[in-house]
Scaffold this motif. Structure first.
Motif, PDB file in Angstrom:
ATOM      1  N   VAL A 229       0.836  -1.204   0.000  1.00 21.10           N
ATOM      2  CA  VAL A 229       0.000   0.000   0.000  1.00 21.10           C
ATOM      3  C   VAL A 229       0.869   1.251   0.000  1.00 21.10           C
ATOM      4  CG1 VAL A 229      -1.644   1.351   1.362  1.00 21.10           C
ATOM      5  CG2 VAL A 229      -1.977  -1.119   1.089  1.00 21.10           C
ATOM      6  N   ASN A 230       1.900   1.263   0.823  1.00 23.92           N
ATOM      7  CA  ASN A 230       2.786   2.419   0.885  1.00 23.92           C
ATOM      8  C   ASN A 230       3.500   2.659  -0.435  1.00 23.92           C
ATOM      9  OD1 ASN A 230       2.117   2.904   3.555  1.00 23.92           O
ATOM     10  ND2 ASN A 230       3.876   1.813   4.386  1.00 23.92           N
ATOM     11  N   PHE A 231       3.959   1.579  -1.079  1.00 24.24           N
ATOM     12  CA  PHE A 231       4.640   1.757  -2.361  1.00 24.24           C
ATOM     13  C   PHE A 231       3.677   2.268  -3.418  1.00 24.24           C
ATOM     14  CE2 PHE A 231       5.617   0.132  -6.609  1.00 24.24           C
ATOM     15  CZ  PHE A 231       6.799   0.830  -6.834  1.00 24.24           C
ATOM     16  N   ARG A 232       2.465   1.744  -3.448  1.00 22.91           N
ATOM     17  CA  ARG A 232       1.496   2.207  -4.442  1.00 22.91           C
ATOM     18  C   ARG A 232       1.242   3.697  -4.299  1.00 22.91           C
ATOM     19  NH1 ARG A 232      -3.134   0.058  -2.831  1.00 22.91           N
ATOM     20  NH2 ARG A 232      -3.947   2.083  -2.184  1.00 22.91           N
ATOM     21  N   ARG A 233       1.101   4.157  -3.060  1.00 20.26           N
ATOM     22  CA  ARG A 233       0.873   5.582  -2.830  1.00 20.26           C
ATOM     23  C   ARG A 233       2.084   6.406  -3.251  1.00 20.26           C
ATOM     24  NH1 ARG A 233      -1.628   4.884   3.277  1.00 20.26           N
ATOM     25  NH2 ARG A 233      -3.734   4.201   2.651  1.00 20.26           N
ATOM     26  N   ARG A 234       3.277   5.911  -2.925  1.00 25.89           N
ATOM     27  CA  ARG A 234       4.496   6.629  -3.305  1.00 25.89           C
ATOM     28  C   ARG A 234       4.657   6.657  -4.827  1.00 25.89           C
ATOM     29  NH1 ARG A 234       7.480   3.953  -0.296  1.00 25.89           N
ATOM     30  NH2 ARG A 234       8.608   2.579  -1.728  1.00 25.89           N
ATOM     31  N   LEU A 235       4.322   5.544  -5.487  1.00 24.71           N
ATOM     32  CA  LEU A 235       4.400   5.488  -6.940  1.00 24.71           C
ATOM     33  C   LEU A 235       3.445   6.490  -7.572  1.00 24.71           C
ATOM     34  CD1 LEU A 235       5.440   4.158  -9.542  1.00 24.71           C
ATOM     35  CD2 LEU A 235       3.627   2.433  -9.283  1.00 24.71           C
ATOM     36  N   GLU A 236       2.241   6.580  -7.036  1.00 20.04           N
ATOM     37  CA  GLU A 236       1.277   7.538  -7.576  1.00 20.04           C
ATOM     38  C   GLU A 236       1.783   8.974  -7.431  1.00 20.04           C
ATOM     39  OE1 GLU A 236      -2.172   6.530  -5.331  1.00 20.04           O
ATOM     40  OE2 GLU A 236      -2.740   4.834  -6.627  1.00 20.04           O
ATOM     41  N   ARG A 237       2.388   9.295  -6.296  1.00 20.15           N
ATOM     42  CA  ARG A 237       2.963  10.636  -6.108  1.00 20.15           C
ATOM     43  C   ARG A 237       4.094  10.893  -7.096  1.00 20.15           C
ATOM     44  NH1 ARG A 237       2.622   9.194  -0.537  1.00 20.15           N
ATOM     45  NH2 ARG A 237       4.892   8.871  -0.488  1.00 20.15           N
ATOM     46  N   ASN A 238       4.953   9.895  -7.282  1.00 19.84           N
ATOM     47  CA  ASN A 238       6.088  10.070  -8.184  1.00 19.84           C
ATOM     48  C   ASN A 238       5.648  10.178  -9.639  1.00 19.84           C
ATOM     49  OD1 ASN A 238       7.882  10.039  -6.061  1.00 19.84           O
ATOM     50  ND2 ASN A 238       8.487   7.906  -6.337  1.00 19.84           N
ATOM     51  N   LEU A 239       4.617   9.431 -10.017  1.00 18.56           N
ATOM     52  CA  LEU A 239       4.099   9.540 -11.382  1.00 18.56           C
ATOM     53  C   LEU A 239       3.522  10.932 -11.629  1.00 18.56           C
ATOM     54  CD1 LEU A 239       2.401   6.040 -11.827  1.00 18.56           C
ATOM     55  CD2 LEU A 239       4.452   6.876 -13.006  1.00 18.56           C
ATOM     56  N   ASP A 240       2.821  11.469 -10.651  1.00 19.66           N
ATOM     57  CA  ASP A 240       2.308  12.842 -10.775  1.00 19.66           C
ATOM     58  C   ASP A 240       3.450  13.841 -10.880  1.00 19.66           C
ATOM     59  OD1 ASP A 240      -0.293  11.930 -10.660  1.00 19.66           O
ATOM     60  OD2 ASP A 240      -0.540  12.342  -8.512  1.00 19.66           O
TER      61      ASP A 240
ATOM     62  N   LEU B  35       1.736  -9.506  -7.675  1.00 18.46           N
ATOM     63  CA  LEU B  35       1.517  -8.186  -7.084  1.00 18.46           C
ATOM     64  C   LEU B  35       2.177  -7.102  -7.916  1.00 18.46           C
ATOM     65  CD1 LEU B  35       0.683  -6.314  -4.708  1.00 18.46           C
ATOM     66  CD2 LEU B  35       2.885  -6.897  -3.645  1.00 18.46           C
ATOM     67  N   ARG B  36       3.417  -7.327  -8.318  1.00 22.92           N
ATOM     68  CA  ARG B  36       4.114  -6.322  -9.126  1.00 22.92           C
ATOM     69  C   ARG B  36       3.423  -6.112 -10.460  1.00 22.92           C
ATOM     70  NH1 ARG B  36       9.842  -8.703  -9.575  1.00 22.92           N
ATOM     71  NH2 ARG B  36       9.045 -10.540  -8.505  1.00 22.92           N
ATOM     72  N   GLU B  37       2.997  -7.209 -11.071  1.00 21.47           N
ATOM     73  CA  GLU B  37       2.313  -7.115 -12.361  1.00 21.47           C
ATOM     74  C   GLU B  37       1.019  -6.302 -12.237  1.00 21.47           C
ATOM     75  OE1 GLU B  37       0.633 -10.768 -14.074  1.00 21.47           O
ATOM     76  OE2 GLU B  37       1.854 -10.333 -15.856  1.00 21.47           O
ATOM     77  N   HIS B  38       0.294  -6.517 -11.154  1.00 21.92           N
ATOM     78  CA  HIS B  38      -0.962  -5.802 -10.924  1.00 21.92           C
ATOM     79  C   HIS B  38      -0.716  -4.307 -10.703  1.00 21.92           C
ATOM     80  CE1 HIS B  38      -4.942  -4.827  -9.361  1.00 21.92           C
ATOM     81  NE2 HIS B  38      -4.345  -4.295  -8.301  1.00 21.92           N
ATOM     82  N   ILE B  39       0.267  -3.972  -9.863  1.00 18.50           N
ATOM     83  CA  ILE B  39       0.524  -2.565  -9.549  1.00 18.50           C
ATOM     84  C   ILE B  39       0.974  -1.799 -10.787  1.00 18.50           C
ATOM     85  CG2 ILE B  39       2.094  -1.006  -8.315  1.00 18.50           C
ATOM     86  CD1 ILE B  39       1.972  -2.870  -5.933  1.00 18.50           C
ATOM     87  N   PHE B  40       1.905  -2.362 -11.545  1.00 22.55           N
ATOM     88  CA  PHE B  40       2.439  -1.630 -12.692  1.00 22.55           C
ATOM     89  C   PHE B  40       1.451  -1.571 -13.852  1.00 22.55           C
ATOM     90  CE2 PHE B  40       6.611  -3.048 -10.767  1.00 22.55           C
ATOM     91  CZ  PHE B  40       6.826  -1.823 -10.163  1.00 22.55           C
ATOM     92  N   ALA B  41       0.585  -2.586 -13.954  1.00 20.73           N
ATOM     93  CA  ALA B  41      -0.453  -2.525 -14.994  1.00 20.73           C
ATOM     94  C   ALA B  41      -1.468  -1.422 -14.689  1.00 20.73           C
ATOM     95  CB  ALA B  41      -1.158  -3.876 -15.112  1.00 20.73           C
ATOM     96  N   ALA B  42      -1.720  -1.191 -13.409  1.00 20.50           N
ATOM     97  CA  ALA B  42      -2.694  -0.173 -13.004  1.00 20.50           C
ATOM     98  C   ALA B  42      -2.094   1.231 -12.956  1.00 20.50           C
ATOM     99  CB  ALA B  42      -3.267  -0.530 -11.630  1.00 20.50           C
ATOM    100  N   HIS B  43      -0.774   1.348 -13.103  1.00 18.11           N
ATOM    101  CA  HIS B  43      -0.119   2.659 -13.015  1.00 18.11           C
ATOM    102  C   HIS B  43       0.864   2.835 -14.172  1.00 18.11           C
ATOM    103  CE1 HIS B  43      -1.474   1.824  -8.886  1.00 18.11           C
ATOM    104  NE2 HIS B  43      -1.624   3.130  -8.789  1.00 18.11           N
ATOM    105  N   PRO B  44       0.373   3.032 -15.393  1.00 18.53           N
ATOM    106  CA  PRO B  44       1.270   3.259 -16.531  1.00 18.53           C
ATOM    107  C   PRO B  44       1.976   4.611 -16.410  1.00 18.53           C
ATOM    108  CG  PRO B  44      -1.002   3.660 -17.164  1.00 18.53           C
ATOM    109  CD  PRO B  44      -1.053   3.096 -15.774  1.00 18.53           C
TER     110      PRO B  44
END
Length: 349
Positions: free
Chosen positions: A286-297, A328-337
Protein backbone atom coordinates in the motif's frame (compact mmCIF):
# COMPACT_ATOMS: atom_id res chain seq x y z
CA UNK A 1 49.54 2.82 18.94
CA UNK A 2 49.49 -0.46 20.84
CA UNK A 3 49.64 -3.73 18.93
CA UNK A 4 46.22 -4.58 17.50
CA UNK A 5 44.75 -1.36 18.87
CA UNK A 6 43.22 1.73 17.26
CA UNK A 7 44.25 5.27 18.12
CA UNK A 8 43.14 8.70 16.98
CA UNK A 9 46.11 9.11 14.63
CA UNK A 10 45.01 5.99 12.78
CA UNK A 11 41.49 7.39 12.40
CA UNK A 12 42.90 10.67 11.06
CA UNK A 13 45.27 9.29 8.42
CA UNK A 14 44.78 10.64 4.91
CA UNK A 15 44.11 7.15 3.53
CA UNK A 16 41.39 6.47 6.08
CA UNK A 17 39.73 9.87 5.65
CA UNK A 18 39.77 9.51 1.86
CA UNK A 19 38.16 6.06 2.13
CA UNK A 20 35.61 7.50 4.56
CA UNK A 21 34.78 10.31 2.13
CA UNK A 22 34.23 7.84 -0.71
CA UNK A 23 31.91 5.74 1.46
CA UNK A 24 29.96 8.78 2.66
CA UNK A 25 29.58 10.09 -0.90
CA UNK A 26 28.52 6.76 -2.40
CA UNK A 27 25.14 7.25 -4.06
CA UNK A 28 24.91 10.84 -2.81
CA UNK A 29 27.18 12.83 -5.12
CA UNK A 30 24.20 14.61 -6.70
CA UNK A 31 23.14 16.02 -3.33
CA UNK A 32 24.18 19.56 -2.53
CA UNK A 33 25.92 18.69 0.74
CA UNK A 34 28.10 16.01 -0.85
CA UNK A 35 28.83 18.09 -3.96
CA UNK A 36 29.82 21.11 -1.87
CA UNK A 37 32.25 19.01 0.19
CA UNK A 38 33.69 17.34 -2.91
CA UNK A 39 34.30 20.70 -4.62
CA UNK A 40 37.26 21.31 -2.28
CA UNK A 41 37.65 17.78 -0.98
CA UNK A 42 41.42 17.88 -0.38
CA UNK A 43 41.26 21.11 1.62
CA UNK A 44 38.27 19.92 3.60
CA UNK A 45 39.84 16.57 4.45
CA UNK A 46 43.09 18.25 5.51
CA UNK A 47 41.15 20.63 7.77
CA UNK A 48 39.22 17.70 9.21
CA UNK A 49 42.47 15.81 9.77
CA UNK A 50 43.91 18.79 11.65
CA UNK A 51 40.80 19.11 13.85
CA UNK A 52 40.83 15.40 14.71
CA UNK A 53 44.52 15.24 15.53
CA UNK A 54 44.23 18.30 17.78
CA UNK A 55 40.87 17.22 19.25
CA UNK A 56 39.19 20.35 17.97
CA UNK A 57 36.60 18.46 15.96
CA UNK A 58 33.03 19.32 16.87
CA UNK A 59 29.97 17.88 15.09
CA UNK A 60 27.58 20.23 13.33
CA UNK A 61 23.82 20.50 13.94
CA UNK A 62 21.52 17.69 12.90
CA UNK A 63 18.79 18.06 10.32
CA UNK A 64 15.61 16.54 11.72
CA UNK A 65 12.63 15.15 9.81
CA UNK A 66 10.00 12.46 10.20
CA UNK A 67 9.24 9.39 8.14
CA UNK A 68 5.89 7.62 8.37
CA UNK A 69 6.59 4.32 6.59
CA UNK A 70 6.43 1.73 8.00
CA UNK A 71 5.83 3.76 11.18
CA UNK A 72 6.40 7.29 12.37
CA UNK A 73 10.03 7.88 13.28
CA UNK A 74 12.18 10.93 13.83
CA UNK A 75 15.29 10.86 11.64
CA UNK A 76 18.32 12.95 12.55
CA UNK A 77 20.71 13.45 9.65
CA UNK A 78 24.24 14.63 10.42
CA UNK A 79 26.04 17.10 8.13
CA UNK A 80 28.11 15.50 5.36
CA UNK A 81 31.40 16.44 7.06
CA UNK A 82 30.31 14.55 10.18
CA UNK A 83 29.27 11.53 8.16
CA UNK A 84 32.84 11.36 6.83
CA UNK A 85 34.06 11.22 10.44
CA UNK A 86 31.51 8.51 11.25
CA UNK A 87 32.87 6.35 8.43
CA UNK A 88 36.46 7.08 9.41
CA UNK A 89 35.80 5.85 12.94
CA UNK A 90 33.80 2.81 11.90
CA UNK A 91 36.40 1.83 9.26
CA UNK A 92 38.79 0.96 12.08
CA UNK A 93 36.77 -0.03 15.12
CA UNK A 94 33.96 -1.94 13.41
CA UNK A 95 36.10 -4.95 12.33
CA UNK A 96 37.38 -5.34 15.87
CA UNK A 97 33.90 -5.34 17.37
CA UNK A 98 32.42 -7.39 14.54
CA UNK A 99 34.72 -10.29 15.34
CA UNK A 100 32.98 -10.61 18.72
CA UNK A 101 29.41 -10.49 17.39
CA UNK A 102 27.33 -13.63 17.05
CA UNK A 103 27.09 -15.07 13.54
CA UNK A 104 23.37 -14.41 13.20
CA UNK A 105 23.22 -10.70 13.97
CA UNK A 106 22.35 -9.29 10.56
CA UNK A 107 22.02 -5.50 10.69
CA UNK A 108 24.65 -3.15 9.26
CA UNK A 109 27.31 -5.81 8.82
CA UNK A 110 29.31 -6.80 5.77
CA UNK A 111 27.93 -9.93 4.16
CA UNK A 112 24.71 -9.80 6.17
CA UNK A 113 21.66 -7.56 5.64
CA UNK A 114 17.88 -7.77 5.40
CA UNK A 115 17.51 -10.52 2.84
CA UNK A 116 20.01 -12.84 4.47
CA UNK A 117 18.14 -12.34 7.74
CA UNK A 118 14.95 -13.38 5.96
CA UNK A 119 16.71 -16.41 4.47
CA UNK A 120 17.93 -17.48 7.90
CA UNK A 121 14.52 -17.02 9.50
CA UNK A 122 12.88 -19.17 6.84
CA UNK A 123 15.52 -21.87 7.23
CA UNK A 124 14.78 -22.01 10.97
CA UNK A 125 11.03 -22.00 10.32
CA UNK A 126 11.52 -25.14 8.22
CA UNK A 127 13.42 -26.85 11.06
CA UNK A 128 11.33 -25.96 14.13
CA UNK A 129 7.65 -26.08 15.08
CA UNK A 130 7.37 -22.86 17.11
CA UNK A 131 8.78 -19.35 17.12
CA UNK A 132 9.00 -16.54 19.65
CA UNK A 133 9.37 -13.28 17.70
CA UNK A 134 9.84 -10.02 19.57
CA UNK A 135 10.88 -6.45 19.03
CA UNK A 136 12.37 -3.99 21.46
CA UNK A 137 10.60 -0.84 22.58
CA UNK A 138 12.57 2.36 21.89
CA UNK A 139 15.99 0.87 21.30
CA UNK A 140 17.92 3.83 21.25
CA UNK A 141 32.70 -0.25 25.60
CA UNK A 142 35.56 -1.27 25.22
CA UNK A 143 37.88 0.90 23.08
CA UNK A 144 41.49 0.82 24.23
CA UNK A 145 42.87 4.17 23.02
CA UNK A 146 41.78 7.25 24.99
CA UNK A 147 41.78 9.42 21.84
CA UNK A 148 39.37 7.14 19.99
CA UNK A 149 37.23 7.00 23.12
CA UNK A 150 37.14 10.82 23.04
CA UNK A 151 36.01 10.86 19.39
CA UNK A 152 33.31 8.25 20.02
CA UNK A 153 32.02 10.29 22.97
CA UNK A 154 31.97 13.52 20.93
CA UNK A 155 29.89 11.83 18.24
CA UNK A 156 27.51 10.22 20.73
CA UNK A 157 27.13 13.43 22.74
CA UNK A 158 26.22 15.34 19.57
CA UNK A 159 22.98 13.35 19.48
CA UNK A 160 22.09 14.04 23.10
CA UNK A 161 18.43 14.98 23.48
CA UNK A 162 17.47 14.67 19.80
CA UNK A 163 14.94 11.96 20.67
CA UNK A 164 13.84 13.37 24.02
CA UNK A 165 10.40 14.28 22.68
CA UNK A 166 10.00 10.80 21.13
CA UNK A 167 10.75 8.75 24.27
CA UNK A 168 7.97 7.38 26.46
CA UNK A 169 9.36 7.03 29.97
CA UNK A 170 9.58 3.50 31.36
CA UNK A 171 10.45 3.02 35.03
CA UNK A 172 12.39 -0.02 36.19
CA UNK A 173 12.89 -1.56 39.61
CA UNK A 174 14.98 0.74 41.81
CA UNK A 175 14.30 3.92 39.80
CA UNK A 176 13.57 7.21 41.51
CA UNK A 177 12.00 10.37 40.07
CA UNK A 178 15.36 11.48 38.69
CA UNK A 179 15.42 8.48 36.36
CA UNK A 180 13.46 10.56 33.86
CA UNK A 181 16.51 12.84 33.56
CA UNK A 182 18.86 10.07 32.42
CA UNK A 183 20.56 10.82 29.06
CA UNK A 184 19.29 8.43 26.41
CA UNK A 185 18.82 7.96 22.70
CA UNK A 186 20.89 7.37 19.59
CA UNK A 187 19.83 9.51 16.62
CA UNK A 188 18.31 7.32 13.92
CA UNK A 189 20.16 8.07 10.69
CA UNK A 190 23.72 8.00 12.05
CA UNK A 191 26.06 5.30 10.82
CA UNK A 192 27.64 5.21 14.27
CA UNK A 193 24.22 4.91 15.92
CA UNK A 194 23.53 1.76 13.91
CA UNK A 195 26.94 0.39 14.84
CA UNK A 196 26.60 1.19 18.55
CA UNK A 197 23.20 -0.51 18.61
CA UNK A 198 24.91 -3.74 17.59
CA UNK A 199 27.58 -3.23 20.24
CA UNK A 200 24.96 -2.48 22.89
CA UNK A 201 22.94 -5.61 22.06
CA UNK A 202 25.89 -7.96 21.72
CA UNK A 203 25.85 -9.06 25.37
CA UNK A 204 22.16 -9.86 25.03
CA UNK A 205 22.81 -11.92 21.89
CA UNK A 206 25.38 -14.03 23.72
CA UNK A 207 23.03 -14.36 26.70
CA UNK A 208 20.37 -15.91 24.47
CA UNK A 209 22.79 -18.27 22.76
CA UNK A 210 24.91 -19.30 25.74
CA UNK A 211 22.90 -18.35 28.82
CA UNK A 212 19.60 -19.75 27.54
CA UNK A 213 21.18 -22.31 25.24
CA UNK A 214 19.12 -21.24 22.23
CA UNK A 215 21.15 -21.83 19.09
CA UNK A 216 18.19 -21.16 16.82
CA UNK A 217 18.27 -17.39 17.31
CA UNK A 218 18.77 -14.33 15.10
CA UNK A 219 18.49 -10.57 15.45
CA UNK A 220 18.15 -7.61 13.11
CA UNK A 221 18.55 -4.30 15.04
CA UNK A 222 15.57 -4.38 17.45
CA UNK A 223 13.79 -7.42 15.98
CA UNK A 224 14.76 -10.90 17.13
CA UNK A 225 13.40 -14.44 17.01
CA UNK A 226 13.95 -17.68 18.92
CA UNK A 227 12.91 -21.11 17.65
CA UNK A 228 12.21 -24.40 19.41
CA UNK A 229 9.99 -27.48 19.20
CA UNK A 230 8.56 -26.80 22.68
CA UNK A 231 6.10 -23.99 23.44
CA UNK A 232 6.84 -24.36 27.15
CA UNK A 233 10.54 -23.78 26.52
CA UNK A 234 9.88 -20.65 24.47
CA UNK A 235 7.57 -19.15 27.10
CA UNK A 236 10.23 -19.79 29.75
CA UNK A 237 12.79 -18.07 27.53
CA UNK A 238 10.42 -15.14 27.04
CA UNK A 239 10.32 -14.42 30.78
CA UNK A 240 14.08 -14.83 31.06
CA UNK A 241 14.52 -12.37 28.19
CA UNK A 242 12.22 -9.80 29.82
CA UNK A 243 14.22 -10.03 33.05
CA UNK A 244 17.56 -9.79 31.23
CA UNK A 245 16.53 -6.79 29.12
CA UNK A 246 15.34 -4.95 32.23
CA UNK A 247 18.97 -4.96 33.40
CA UNK A 248 19.77 -2.92 30.26
CA UNK A 249 16.68 -0.71 30.78
CA UNK A 250 15.02 -2.20 27.72
CA UNK A 251 11.58 -3.70 27.20
CA UNK A 252 9.77 -5.64 24.49
CA UNK A 253 6.23 -5.29 23.17
CA UNK A 254 4.96 -8.03 25.46
CA UNK A 255 1.40 -8.22 24.12
CA UNK A 256 2.68 -8.83 20.59
CA UNK A 257 5.37 -11.29 21.73
CA UNK A 258 3.65 -14.65 21.60
CA UNK A 259 4.73 -18.20 20.87
CA UNK A 260 3.23 -19.25 17.53
CA UNK A 261 3.50 -22.19 15.16
CA UNK A 262 5.94 -21.40 12.36
CA UNK A 263 3.29 -22.47 9.85
CA UNK A 264 1.19 -19.41 10.78
CA UNK A 265 3.60 -17.05 9.07
CA UNK A 266 6.19 -14.91 10.85
CA UNK A 267 6.16 -11.10 10.38
CA UNK A 268 9.79 -10.22 9.69
CA UNK A 269 11.43 -7.14 8.14
CA UNK A 270 8.52 -6.21 5.89
CA UNK A 271 7.66 -9.78 4.90
CA UNK A 272 5.47 -12.55 6.26
CA UNK A 273 7.66 -15.65 6.19
CA UNK A 274 6.26 -19.19 5.98
CA UNK A 275 8.29 -22.41 5.85
CA UNK A 276 7.28 -22.85 2.21
CA UNK A 277 7.00 -19.31 0.85
CA UNK A 278 7.14 -15.59 1.63
CA UNK A 279 4.62 -12.82 1.20
CA UNK A 280 5.00 -9.06 1.31
CA UNK A 281 3.29 -7.26 4.16
CA UNK A 282 0.15 -5.55 2.90
CA UNK A 283 1.27 -2.25 4.41
CA UNK A 284 4.43 -2.33 2.30
CA UNK A 285 2.48 -2.75 -0.92
CA UNK A 286 0.00 0.00 0.00
CA UNK A 287 2.79 2.42 0.89
CA UNK A 288 4.64 1.76 -2.36
CA UNK A 289 1.50 2.21 -4.44
CA UNK A 290 0.87 5.58 -2.83
CA UNK A 291 4.50 6.63 -3.30
CA UNK A 292 4.40 5.49 -6.94
CA UNK A 293 1.28 7.54 -7.58
CA UNK A 294 2.96 10.64 -6.11
CA UNK A 295 6.09 10.07 -8.18
CA UNK A 296 4.10 9.54 -11.38
CA UNK A 297 2.31 12.84 -10.78
CA UNK A 298 5.65 14.55 -10.09
CA UNK A 299 7.13 13.06 -13.26
CA UNK A 300 4.18 14.17 -15.36
CA UNK A 301 4.46 17.70 -13.95
CA UNK A 302 8.21 17.79 -14.63
CA UNK A 303 9.28 17.94 -10.98
CA UNK A 304 11.39 14.78 -11.20
CA UNK A 305 13.24 13.11 -14.07
CA UNK A 306 12.57 9.67 -15.52
CA UNK A 307 15.85 8.49 -13.93
CA UNK A 308 14.56 9.50 -10.50
CA UNK A 309 11.21 7.80 -11.13
CA UNK A 310 12.94 4.66 -12.41
CA UNK A 311 15.37 4.56 -9.47
CA UNK A 312 12.54 4.50 -6.93
CA UNK A 313 10.75 1.70 -8.77
CA UNK A 314 13.87 -0.43 -9.20
CA UNK A 315 14.80 -0.05 -5.53
CA UNK A 316 11.41 -1.37 -4.42
CA UNK A 317 11.40 -4.20 -6.97
CA UNK A 318 14.89 -5.27 -5.93
CA UNK A 319 13.65 -5.56 -2.34
CA UNK A 320 10.33 -7.32 -2.87
CA UNK A 321 11.63 -9.79 -5.47
CA UNK A 322 12.86 -11.86 -2.52
CA UNK A 323 9.22 -12.78 -1.82
CA UNK A 324 6.45 -14.27 -3.94
CA UNK A 325 5.42 -10.94 -5.45
CA UNK A 326 5.35 -11.47 -9.21
CA UNK A 327 1.58 -11.19 -9.41
CA UNK A 328 1.52 -8.19 -7.08
CA UNK A 329 4.11 -6.32 -9.13
CA UNK A 330 2.31 -7.11 -12.36
CA UNK A 331 -0.96 -5.80 -10.92
CA UNK A 332 0.52 -2.57 -9.55
CA UNK A 333 2.44 -1.63 -12.69
CA UNK A 334 -0.45 -2.52 -14.99
CA UNK A 335 -2.69 -0.17 -13.00
CA UNK A 336 -0.12 2.66 -13.02
CA UNK A 337 1.27 3.26 -16.53
CA UNK A 338 3.88 5.97 -17.06
CA UNK A 339 2.05 9.17 -18.13
CA UNK A 340 3.09 11.58 -20.88
CA UNK A 341 5.10 14.47 -19.46
CA UNK A 342 3.49 17.90 -19.60
CA UNK A 343 6.98 19.48 -19.67
CA UNK A 344 9.66 18.14 -21.98
CA UNK A 345 12.69 16.73 -20.15
CA UNK A 346 15.88 18.67 -20.85
CA UNK A 347 18.56 16.60 -22.58
CA UNK A 348 21.78 15.95 -20.70
CA UNK A 349 24.69 18.17 -21.83
Amino acid sequence: MSEGGVDLDAVATWENLWLAFRKAARGKRRRASAASFEYQVADRLLALQHDLRNRRYRPGPYRHFFIHEPKRRKISAAPFRDRVVHHALCNLIEPRFDAGFIEHSYANRAGKGTHRAVDRLQALARSYRYVLRADLVQLDRVIEDEGVRWLARVILDSGGGVLADEYRMVYFKGDDLLAACRPRGLPIGNLTSQFWSNVYMNDFDWFVQRGLGCGAYLRYVDDFALFADSKTQLYAWKQAIIDRLAQERLTIHEAATQVLPTTCGIPWLGFVVYPTHRLLKRRNAVNFRRRLERNLDAYQAGRISFAELDSGVKGWVNHVRFADTWGLREHIFAAHPIPRRLVAESPKP
